[in-house]
Motif scaffolding. Sequence first.
Motif, PDB file in Angstrom:
ATOM      1  N   LEU A  22       0.576  -0.999   0.198  1.00  0.00           N
ATOM      2  CA  LEU A  22      -0.449   0.020  -0.144  1.00  0.00           C
ATOM      3  C   LEU A  22       0.746   1.050   0.412  1.00  0.00           C
ATOM      4  CD1 LEU A  22      -2.843  -0.204   2.438  1.00  0.00           C
ATOM      5  CD2 LEU A  22      -3.458  -0.620  -0.015  1.00  0.00           C
ATOM      6  N   PHE A  23       1.666   1.147   0.624  1.00  0.00           N
ATOM      7  CA  PHE A  23       2.896   2.175   0.661  1.00  0.00           C
ATOM      8  C   PHE A  23       3.440   2.370  -0.806  1.00  0.00           C
ATOM      9  CE2 PHE A  23       4.369   1.466   5.454  1.00  0.00           C
ATOM     10  CZ  PHE A  23       2.726   2.201   5.754  1.00  0.00           C
ATOM     11  N   TRP A  24       4.100   1.205  -1.257  1.00  0.00           N
ATOM     12  CA  TRP A  24       3.490   1.301  -2.994  1.00  0.00           C
ATOM     13  C   TRP A  24       2.722   2.161  -3.777  1.00  0.00           C
ATOM     14  CZ3 TRP A  24       9.028   1.579  -5.335  1.00  0.00           C
ATOM     15  CH2 TRP A  24       9.969   1.160  -4.170  1.00  0.00           C
ATOM     16  N   ALA A  25       1.674   1.434  -3.420  1.00  0.00           N
ATOM     17  CA  ALA A  25       0.727   2.086  -3.862  1.00  0.00           C
ATOM     18  C   ALA A  25       0.141   3.419  -4.160  1.00  0.00           C
ATOM     19  CB  ALA A  25      -1.117   1.561  -3.531  1.00  0.00           C
ATOM     20  N   SER A  26       0.219   4.358  -2.771  1.00  0.00           N
ATOM     21  CA  SER A  26       0.652   5.459  -2.724  1.00  0.00           C
ATOM     22  C   SER A  26       1.486   5.979  -3.005  1.00  0.00           C
ATOM     23  CB  SER A  26       0.585   5.685  -0.548  1.00  0.00           C
ATOM     24  OG  SER A  26       2.017   5.688  -0.513  1.00  0.00           O
ATOM     25  N   ILE A  80       8.476   2.108 -26.608  1.00  0.00           N
ATOM     26  CA  ILE A  80       9.172   0.773 -25.717  1.00  0.00           C
ATOM     27  C   ILE A  80       9.539   1.774 -24.464  1.00  0.00           C
ATOM     28  CG2 ILE A  80      11.847  -0.478 -26.217  1.00  0.00           C
ATOM     29  CD1 ILE A  80       8.721  -1.286 -27.518  1.00  0.00           C
ATOM     30  N   ALA A  81       9.914   2.739 -24.628  1.00  0.00           N
ATOM     31  CA  ALA A  81      10.553   3.265 -23.513  1.00  0.00           C
ATOM     32  C   ALA A  81       9.161   3.255 -22.413  1.00  0.00           C
ATOM     33  CB  ALA A  81      10.459   4.723 -23.905  1.00  0.00           C
ATOM     34  N   GLN A  82       8.208   3.678 -23.003  1.00  0.00           N
ATOM     35  CA  GLN A  82       7.324   3.655 -21.502  1.00  0.00           C
ATOM     36  C   GLN A  82       7.057   2.277 -21.127  1.00  0.00           C
ATOM     37  OE1 GLN A  82       4.101   5.024 -23.777  1.00  0.00           O
ATOM     38  NE2 GLN A  82       4.339   7.032 -23.293  1.00  0.00           N
ATOM     39  N   LEU A  83       7.027   1.254 -21.737  1.00  0.00           N
ATOM     40  CA  LEU A  83       6.812  -0.225 -21.626  1.00  0.00           C
ATOM     41  C   LEU A  83       8.069  -0.828 -20.417  1.00  0.00           C
ATOM     42  CD1 LEU A  83       5.655  -1.793 -24.295  1.00  0.00           C
ATOM     43  CD2 LEU A  83       4.214  -1.355 -22.835  1.00  0.00           C
ATOM     44  N   GLY A  84       9.098  -0.050 -20.967  1.00  0.00           N
ATOM     45  CA  GLY A  84      10.506   0.125 -20.065  1.00  0.00           C
ATOM     46  C   GLY A  84      10.204   0.325 -18.300  1.00  0.00           C
ATOM     47  N   VAL A  85       9.682   1.328 -18.046  1.00  0.00           N
ATOM     48  CA  VAL A  85       9.544   2.144 -17.248  1.00  0.00           C
ATOM     49  C   VAL A  85       7.954   1.059 -16.831  1.00  0.00           C
ATOM     50  CG1 VAL A  85       8.390   4.086 -16.193  1.00  0.00           C
ATOM     51  CG2 VAL A  85      10.049   4.362 -18.062  1.00  0.00           C
ATOM     52  N   PHE A  86       7.213   0.759 -17.213  1.00  0.00           N
ATOM     53  CA  PHE A  86       6.586  -0.052 -16.388  1.00  0.00           C
ATOM     54  C   PHE A  86       7.042  -1.682 -15.909  1.00  0.00           C
ATOM     55  CE2 PHE A  86       3.654  -3.810 -16.644  1.00  0.00           C
ATOM     56  CZ  PHE A  86       2.599  -2.914 -15.890  1.00  0.00           C
ATOM     57  N   ALA A  87       7.940  -1.729 -16.665  1.00  0.00           N
ATOM     58  CA  ALA A  87       8.701  -3.230 -15.880  1.00  0.00           C
ATOM     59  C   ALA A  87       8.987  -3.210 -15.693  1.00  0.00           C
ATOM     60  CB  ALA A  87       9.023  -3.345 -17.491  1.00  0.00           C
ATOM     61  N   LEU A  88      10.383  -1.709 -15.350  1.00  0.00           N
ATOM     62  CA  LEU A  88      11.156  -1.384 -13.496  1.00  0.00           C
ATOM     63  C   LEU A  88       9.770  -1.088 -13.081  1.00  0.00           C
ATOM     64  CD1 LEU A  88      14.219   0.199 -15.851  1.00  0.00           C
ATOM     65  CD2 LEU A  88      13.974  -1.975 -14.831  1.00  0.00           C
ATOM     66  N   GLY A  89       9.513  -0.541 -12.905  1.00  0.00           N
ATOM     67  CA  GLY A  89       8.144  -0.302 -11.926  1.00  0.00           C
ATOM     68  C   GLY A  89       7.493  -1.082 -11.594  1.00  0.00           C
ATOM     69  N   TYR A  90       7.108  -2.296 -11.841  1.00  0.00           N
ATOM     70  CA  TYR A  90       6.809  -3.241 -11.743  1.00  0.00           C
ATOM     71  C   TYR A  90       7.554  -4.107 -10.446  1.00  0.00           C
ATOM     72  CZ  TYR A  90       4.337  -8.483 -11.826  1.00  0.00           C
ATOM     73  OH  TYR A  90       4.087  -8.978 -11.256  1.00  0.00           O
ATOM     74  N   THR A  91       9.282  -4.061 -11.195  1.00  0.00           N
ATOM     75  CA  THR A  91       9.672  -5.596  -9.802  1.00  0.00           C
ATOM     76  C   THR A  91      10.489  -4.578  -9.320  1.00  0.00           C
ATOM     77  OG1 THR A  91      11.249  -4.361 -12.250  1.00  0.00           O
ATOM     78  CG2 THR A  91      10.599  -6.620 -12.387  1.00  0.00           C
ATOM     79  N   ALA A  92      10.283  -2.756  -9.694  1.00  0.00           N
ATOM     80  CA  ALA A  92      11.040  -2.114  -8.487  1.00  0.00           C
ATOM     81  C   ALA A  92       9.498  -2.246  -7.184  1.00  0.00           C
ATOM     82  CB  ALA A  92      11.181  -0.871  -8.714  1.00  0.00           C
ATOM     83  N   SER A  93       8.600  -2.172  -7.291  1.00  0.00           N
ATOM     84  CA  SER A  93       7.584  -2.459  -6.589  1.00  0.00           C
ATOM     85  C   SER A  93       7.081  -3.418  -5.882  1.00  0.00           C
ATOM     86  CB  SER A  93       6.564  -1.399  -6.875  1.00  0.00           C
ATOM     87  OG  SER A  93       5.178  -1.801  -5.988  1.00  0.00           O
ATOM     88  N   LYS A  94       7.491  -4.735  -6.732  1.00  0.00           N
ATOM     89  CA  LYS A  94       6.945  -6.547  -5.736  1.00  0.00           C
ATOM     90  C   LYS A  94       8.166  -6.313  -5.327  1.00  0.00           C
ATOM     91  CE  LYS A  94       6.468 -10.723  -7.695  1.00  0.00           C
ATOM     92  NZ  LYS A  94       6.129 -11.796  -9.022  1.00  0.00           N
TER      93      LYS A  94
END
Length: 637
Positions: A176-180, A342-356
Motif C-alpha cells: 500500500l505504501f508503494w501504491a500511495s 518501448i520506453a514507456q513499457l520499459g519504465v512500466f516493467a521497472l516500476g513493477y519489478t521495483a515495487s514487487k
Amino acid sequence: MESGPLDDKRPGSAVANPTVEQLKRDEKTARRCFVAANFLSQTADKLSMLSLFSVIILFGPHGELLGLSSCLLLLPFILFSFPAGMLADKFSPFRLLNRSLLFRAGILLALSMLLPQMLDEVQRCLIVAILIVALSSASAVFDVCRLKVTPKVVKLASENNGKENALAPIVRLNSLFWASLAAAIMSSSLLWLATGADFPWTLLRGSVVLYVLAYFAGSRVEDICNEAYRRKETTAEMSFVQYLKRHKRATKTLLVSAGVGTFSLAFFVCLTLFAWQGHRLSFPLMTELLPALSLGLLCGGLAANQTVKRGGLTKLTEGLAIVLAVSSIAAVVTASTGKLIIAQLGVFALGYTASKSQSLLDTLCQSIFPRQYRGRALGLRAALQLLPLLFAAIYMERILPSVSLLPALRVLSITALLFALLMAFVWNDLLFLLCRLFARALLKVFFRFQIIDKSRQLDDTASGVNFWGRRRTVILAGNHTGWLDPLIVGAIFERRTRFLVMDEAMKWPIVGQLAATLGAIPIKRGHGHDAIKSAEACLSRGESVLIFPEGKLTRDGSVGEFQSGVARLQKEAQCPIVPFAISGGFEAWPKNKKTPRPTAIRIAIGRPLEVRELRDLSVDEIRQLLHDRVLELMKND
C-alpha cells in the motif's frame, strides 16, 4: 533463534483491556491513517521537488542540474539514514516520524517566503540547495521510522486472524505504501500541470499544507499505538555490529536487499535519463513516462500480495533473480530502440519489478531483525543502496550533456546479471532451490515420487507441510531406507534444511562438495556429540535439521531401533519434531547396491510433535514416541 515473523508479537499491557472488536477498529483506523500520512508526505515531497527544480533550472544546463540535484538529494539521505535508524531504535519512532513532517513543513514555509524576495541568483540557488538538503534529510528519517513501525501497526491484524500468514498484513501494508507512492506521483504531476511552472511559490506553500495534514494523520497513528501498547523498548543484548556478525542470515538478507534496491533504482534512473535524452521529453515532469511508472508501481504492489499468499517469502530468492533479469532486458531493449512506446513499457516493467521486490524485501528485513536492531538495519540498507547512485550522479553530471547512456545501460545490465549469480552463492537459498527443483523432477520421472501430507489439521488452515515447511524451525526425523533418502526429504521443503552426513562422504568428489554447499553437517565416527551440538547451533539460527534416528541404513527395509540423539537435541533446542516415513527407498537404492532401480517412492509426513507435548517427557519416552509415530505412518501409507 534470530527472530520469528514478528518478534514483538504480543501486545503490552493495555490501559483499559480493549475488546477484540475495538482492537480491530483501532488497527483499521491506524492503518488507514498511516497510509494517508505516507501518501500526503510523498505528494508533498514530489510537489516541492518539482517546484524547486523549476526554480533552479534557470541557473545552468540540464546536465549540471541533474548532477547537482541528484547529489543534493542523495548525499543527505545517505548520511542521515543510519543515524535515523539509531534514533528510531533508542527513542519513539512514531515521534521522530511526526517531527520530521513538522520540520519539513516549517523549513519549507520559512524559506519559501524568503525565496521570492531574493533577486540575486547566487542567494536564490543557495536557498534552494538548503531546502533540498533539509527535505532529503527529513525524508530519510521519515522513511526509516515508517519501515520500523510498520510491523507494530499491523500487529493487531495478525493477532486477530491467527489463521492468516503472519507476514501477509505486513506485505499488504508495504505494498500500500508503494501504491500511495504511485498515487503521489500522479497527484503531484496533475497539480503541477494544473497550476503551471509559473507559480512555484504557490506549490511550495501547498506542500506545507500537505505536510501538516500528514502530521495530523501520523499523530493519530501514534495515539492509537501508544494506547494499545504500553511498554518500553527493551535494550539490546549486544551491539548492532555483533548482531550482524553472529546472525549471518540476517547480514546476507541485508546485503542482498540493498543490492537489489540499488539495481532497481539504477535501472530506473538510467532509463528515464535515456528517454529524456533520446526523446526530448519535458523536464523535470516527463509526463510521457510518469503514468507508465505509476501503473507499474501499483501492479507490482498487487503482485507482492499474491506472492505472499501463494508461497510466502521463501520463494523470494527465485523472484529476485527474475527481477534483475527483467530489469536488464527492459533497460537494454528500451535503450536500443528509438520508440517512445518501448520506453514507456520499459519504465512500466521497472516500476513493477521495483515495487514487487521492494515490498517483499522490506517485509523480509522487518521480520528477520528484532525491533532492537530494526531501525539501524533499515537505515544501513537505505544508505548502502543509495551510495552507488551518488557516485553515478557525480559522474553523469559531467558526461550527460555529450555522451550516450546506451553503453552505461549495457554495463549496468551485465553487472546486474553477475550480481544475480553472486547472490546465488552469497544467499545460498537460490542454489538450494535449484537443487530441490532438480531433485523433485528426477524423483517424479524415474521413481514416481509421491508426497502424502498427514500433518494438516482439519480445524486449522495454518498447518500442513506447505505452511510449517516454510515458516517454522523443526527437526525432521524418520526411517533411513537407502541412499536416496536425503534427496527425498530435501525435495519436499521450500526452505533449506541442514542434514547430517558421515565425514567420509564429505571427502567424495562432487558429492562431498555439493553436500557442503547445501549445508551438510559432518559426523565423525565416535564424535556424534559434536554433530548434535552443530545441529543445535543451526536450530538456534532458525534452520531446520534432518536427522535419521536409526543412525545407519537399514539392511532389510524394516525400521530399526532409534538412537537418543534426536530426543536429546529436542530437549536442548526446544523445537518441534516432524516424523516422516519413506516407503520404496530401500527397493530403489539399498545399502548393498551400487546403482538405483526405478521403483515407486512415497514419503508420508506426520503431524509435528509440538514442544508442549514433549516438555514433560523424558529422552527415552520421546525416542519411543517418535519410533511409534514413524511405524504408524508406514502402516497407514
